[in-house]
Design an enzyme around this catalytic site. Structure first.
Site, mmCIF file in Angstrom:
data_model
loop_
_atom_site.group_PDB
_atom_site.id
_atom_site.type_symbol
_atom_site.label_atom_id
_atom_site.label_comp_id
_atom_site.label_asym_id
_atom_site.label_seq_id
_atom_site.Cartn_x
_atom_site.Cartn_y
_atom_site.Cartn_z
ATOM 1 N N ASN A 159 47.274 51.001 43.536
ATOM 2 C CA ASN A 159 47.439 49.917 42.554
ATOM 3 C C ASN A 159 48.343 48.768 43.033
ATOM 4 O OD1 ASN A 159 49.638 51.653 42.289
ATOM 5 N ND2 ASN A 159 49.939 51.131 40.140
ATOM 6 N N GLU A 182 57.227 59.653 42.438
ATOM 7 C CA GLU A 182 57.091 58.629 41.385
ATOM 8 C C GLU A 182 55.698 58.816 40.820
ATOM 9 O OE1 GLU A 182 59.234 56.488 40.258
ATOM 10 O OE2 GLU A 182 60.803 56.820 41.727
ATOM 11 N N GLU A 209 64.205 55.197 42.737
ATOM 12 C CA GLU A 209 64.119 54.151 43.754
ATOM 13 C C GLU A 209 65.020 53.000 43.286
ATOM 14 O OE1 GLU A 209 60.574 54.200 46.073
ATOM 15 O OE2 GLU A 209 59.371 54.582 44.311
ATOM 16 N N GLY A 236 50.959 64.751 42.773
ATOM 17 C CA GLY A 236 52.406 64.834 42.999
ATOM 18 C C GLY A 236 52.900 66.269 42.990
HETATM 19 P P1 NDP Z 1 46.649 59.778 43.638
HETATM 20 O O1 NDP Z 1 47.650 60.792 43.231
HETATM 21 O O2 NDP Z 1 45.223 60.124 43.562
HETATM 22 O O3 NDP Z 1 46.901 59.302 45.153
HETATM 23 C C1 NDP Z 1 48.136 58.789 45.603
HETATM 24 C C2 NDP Z 1 48.177 58.865 47.122
HETATM 25 O O4 NDP Z 1 48.183 60.244 47.524
HETATM 26 C C3 NDP Z 1 46.963 58.233 47.826
HETATM 27 O O5 NDP Z 1 47.375 57.677 49.054
HETATM 28 C C4 NDP Z 1 46.087 59.457 48.058
HETATM 29 O O6 NDP Z 1 45.138 59.234 49.075
HETATM 30 C C5 NDP Z 1 47.123 60.483 48.469
HETATM 31 N N1 NDP Z 1 46.731 61.879 48.329
HETATM 32 C C6 NDP Z 1 45.698 62.403 47.615
HETATM 33 N N2 NDP Z 1 45.697 63.749 47.737
HETATM 34 C C7 NDP Z 1 46.764 64.082 48.528
HETATM 35 C C8 NDP Z 1 47.323 65.316 48.999
HETATM 36 N N3 NDP Z 1 46.788 66.493 48.680
HETATM 37 N N4 NDP Z 1 48.416 65.271 49.790
HETATM 38 C C9 NDP Z 1 49.003 64.081 50.105
HETATM 39 N N5 NDP Z 1 48.515 62.883 49.687
HETATM 40 C C10 NDP Z 1 47.423 62.884 48.896
HETATM 41 O O7 NDP Z 1 46.996 58.482 42.777
HETATM 42 P P2 NDP Z 1 46.190 57.113 42.708
HETATM 43 O O8 NDP Z 1 46.111 56.504 44.071
HETATM 44 O O9 NDP Z 1 44.944 57.351 41.939
HETATM 45 O O10 NDP Z 1 47.201 56.199 41.857
HETATM 46 C C11 NDP Z 1 47.226 56.205 40.479
HETATM 47 C C12 NDP Z 1 48.365 57.069 39.946
HETATM 48 O O11 NDP Z 1 49.589 56.665 40.526
HETATM 49 C C13 NDP Z 1 48.548 56.916 38.455
HETATM 50 O O12 NDP Z 1 48.750 58.177 37.872
HETATM 51 C C14 NDP Z 1 49.810 56.081 38.328
HETATM 52 O O13 NDP Z 1 50.492 56.250 37.134
HETATM 53 C C15 NDP Z 1 50.593 56.548 39.513
HETATM 54 N N6 NDP Z 1 51.587 55.541 39.907
HETATM 55 C C16 NDP Z 1 52.922 55.796 39.674
HETATM 56 C C17 NDP Z 1 53.888 54.835 39.971
HETATM 57 C C18 NDP Z 1 55.353 55.109 39.756
HETATM 58 O O14 NDP Z 1 56.181 54.367 40.301
HETATM 59 N N7 NDP Z 1 55.734 56.110 38.989
HETATM 60 C C19 NDP Z 1 53.523 53.529 40.530
HETATM 61 C C20 NDP Z 1 52.099 53.387 40.756
HETATM 62 C C21 NDP Z 1 51.170 54.372 40.448
HETATM 63 P P3 NDP Z 1 43.661 58.732 48.641
HETATM 64 O O15 NDP Z 1 43.807 57.565 47.717
HETATM 65 O O16 NDP Z 1 43.074 58.344 49.915
HETATM 66 O O17 NDP Z 1 43.026 59.914 47.949
#
Ligand code: NDP
Length: 495
Positions: free
Chosen positions: A170, A268, A476, A250
């Site tokens: 995002n 996060e 952070e 996470g």
């Molecule tokens: P995901 O949890 O699907 O993915 C986050 C990252 O983790 C991506 O780079 C993803 O790769 C990677 N990933 C996926 N599976 C694994 C794994 N098993 N081990 C290590 N890394 C992995 O989240 P989204 O990208 O869909 O983002 C949306 C989410 O993020 C929402 O829930 C949002 O609320 C949260 N978010 C939280 C923020 C905060 O500061 N609290 C800020 C911004 C977003 P890939 O995309 O290639 O699958």
């Protein structure tokens, strides 16, 4: 509609054969190719490699060498200077980065400029300052001496080593910067794993870091799917994982980090953030507040408000004004400077948000505005308002991460507080009122890492940010992040 012309360097960058950025240079890979899709048109604009385990190992080992060598030994002031130069270079190359970001994420060009590049430069400068503010303590030991000797004690803060930064789709520039700038400021080095949907801008920023004087290996980027992220966090040379993403991923990242070798981690995670309008609020201001809280970047903001609680006597008036404001949004190509609302960032997310519309219809909620996908190419959905059928409605309890504001009336402030806290998430919340005295009494009772009053989604580098409950572990920004990127060492001296 009049989209901007793509800069020649943007076109050239899209045409490149992208892999990773390791040891100061772009590197190709044997891994399969992943398409990068423009969500405005659903067309593929570039491809990028999916990292193999040996790509990940090459990146981590390079960052480890840099940690043990040039960067680990660099004085704080020279780390700060490199981060400051990188901040300048982000701005100098701002138009190029903004176009790339908009093409890969569907974020409007203005948001890419202000919320990604300019904000990232501001955060980089904050972290540069923090590099020279890392301190320990001196302590008077408490035990008495047995034979006249004396003791003095002090604590040192030592960088952890190589930090894996796993970034969601995002805010692919800003969140990557939060992670690697925290690492670099404290003397750590970093390997960033962007989301497979938005891999391009981190590659370009790694190039700019070299131009800024960050030594090779200090900032590496590996691209790929979740499996690449997993290989990264489980690598034995990773000392800490800084993850931003969804709650389920996470939790599995935290588990993998602990099982690997008790690797430190901060998470996060998602939110289901509450926005409460007290009875006295002005309806016009409330409507502007709903747009600010819930609809920036099509609601794809972790801190975005998704649960809107309005005093029962004011609900109709507020909904009418919000609905009017949403009707006047210019929806379209995010490369057009007139556009205020673009597409969702990727196809799986578009399908997920569309399913929430179906859920609202079948689950007893009332759609007050929008509620449909749009009949045009790309991943567009209507900005949507829902009046929840009950306080347990799915739209009021599950994170949609989309442009859906779900409303529920309340009758008194005790009920409002219980609604605020009736969620497993705890990232952020906001209260809107003219009665600051009342607000300040309510704030400590709200279970959220950040509570805004009369504002929402305002992130300041000086103010710590992070979640409570299922929304995360660690903070952070501010100086709070320093503890999470350094290890405390105690020194006791006899004299
Ligand atoms: P995901 O949890 O699907 O993915 C986050 C990252 O983790 C991506 O780079 C993803 O790769 C990677 N990933 C996926 N599976 C694994 C794994 N098993 N081990 C290590 N890394 C992995 O989240 P989204 O990208 O869909 O983002 C949306 C989410 O993020 C929402 O829930 C949002 O609320 C949260 N978010 C939280 C923020 C905060 O500061 N609290 C800020 C911004 C977003 P890939 O995309 O290639 O699958």
């Amino acid at each position: 509609m009049n989209p901007v012309q793509l800069l020649p360097q943007v076109q050239d960058f899209l045409n490149r054969n992208h892999g990773h950025f390791i040891d100061g240079a772009p590197t190709l890979s044997q891994g399969q190719r992943i398409p990068v899709v423009n969500p405005t048109t659903a067309e593929t604009i570039a491809t990028v490699a999916n990292a193999t385990e040996s790509d990940v190992a090459a990146a981590v080992n390079s960052s480890r060498r840099a940690f043990e060598g040039s960067w680990g030994e660099a004085p704080p002031a020279s780390r700060a200077s490199a981060l400051l130069r990188l901040a300048d270079l982000l701005l100098v190359n701002g138009n190029e980065l903004a176009q790339l970001e908009t093409l890969q994420s569907g974020k409007t060009l203005q948001l890419s400029r202000h919320f990604e590049i300019e904000a990232a430069a501001t955060f980089l400068r904050h972290y540069a300052g923090a590099a020279t503010r890392i301190t320990g303590q001196t302590i008077n030991p408490s035990l008495s001496s047995l034979s006249g000797e004396k003791y003095s004690a002090l604590t040192l803060r030592k960088p952890l080593g190589v930090v894996a930064g796993v970034v969601p789709w995002n805010f692919s520039i800003l969140i990557a910067v939060w992670k690697f700038a925290s690492a670099l400021a404290t003397g750590c080095t970093s390997v960033i794993k962007p989301s497979e949907y938005t891999p391009l801008t981190a590659l370009r920023i790694a190039e700019l870091a070299i131009e800024a004087g960050v030594p090779p290996g200090v900032l590496n980027v590996v691209n790929g799917r979740g499996s690449a992220g997993q290989a990264l966090i489980e690598h034995p040379n990773i000392a800490k994982v800084s993850f931003t993403g969804s709650v389920p991923t996470g939790i599995s990242v935290g588990r993998a980090a602990v099982s690997s070798k008790l690797t430190r981690f901060t998470l996060e995670l998602g939110g289901k953030n509450s926005v409460g309008f007290l009875k006295d609020v002005d309806a016009e201001k409330a409507a502007a507040g709903v747009l600010e809280a819930g609809f920036i970047h099509q609601g794809q903001v972790c801190a975005a408000g998704e649960r809107f609680f309005v005093h029962r006597t004011r609900m109709d008036e507020v909904l009418e004004k919000v609905s009017k404001a949403l009707s006047s949004l210019t929806i379209g190509d995010p490369l057009d400077s007139a556009t205020q609302f673009g597409p969702l960032s990727n196809r799986p997310h578009f399908e997920r948000v569309s399913a929430f519309f179906d859920q609202a219809r079948s689950g007893g909620d009332q759609i007050v505005h929008g509620g449909k996908v749009m009949d045009r190419p790309g991943y567009f959905v209507e900005p949507t308002l829902v009046l929840a059928g009950s306080r347990t409605s799915t739209l009021l309890t599950q994170e949609t991460f989309g442009p859906i504001g779900t409303f529920l009336p309340y009758d008194d402030e005790d009920e409002l507080l219980s609604l605020f806290n009736e969620t497993d998430f705890g990232l952020s919340a906001s209260l809107w009122t003219n009665d600051l005295s009342k607000a300040m009494r309510m704030v400590p009772k709200i279970e959220a890492g950040t509570v805004w009053v009369n504002m929402h989604s305002f992130l300041d580098p000086a103010v710590p940010f992070g979640g409570v409950k299922s929304s995360g572990v660690g903070r952070e920004f501010g100086d709070a992040f320093i503890n999470d990127y350094t290890e405390l060492q105690s020194v006791i001296i006899r004299y």
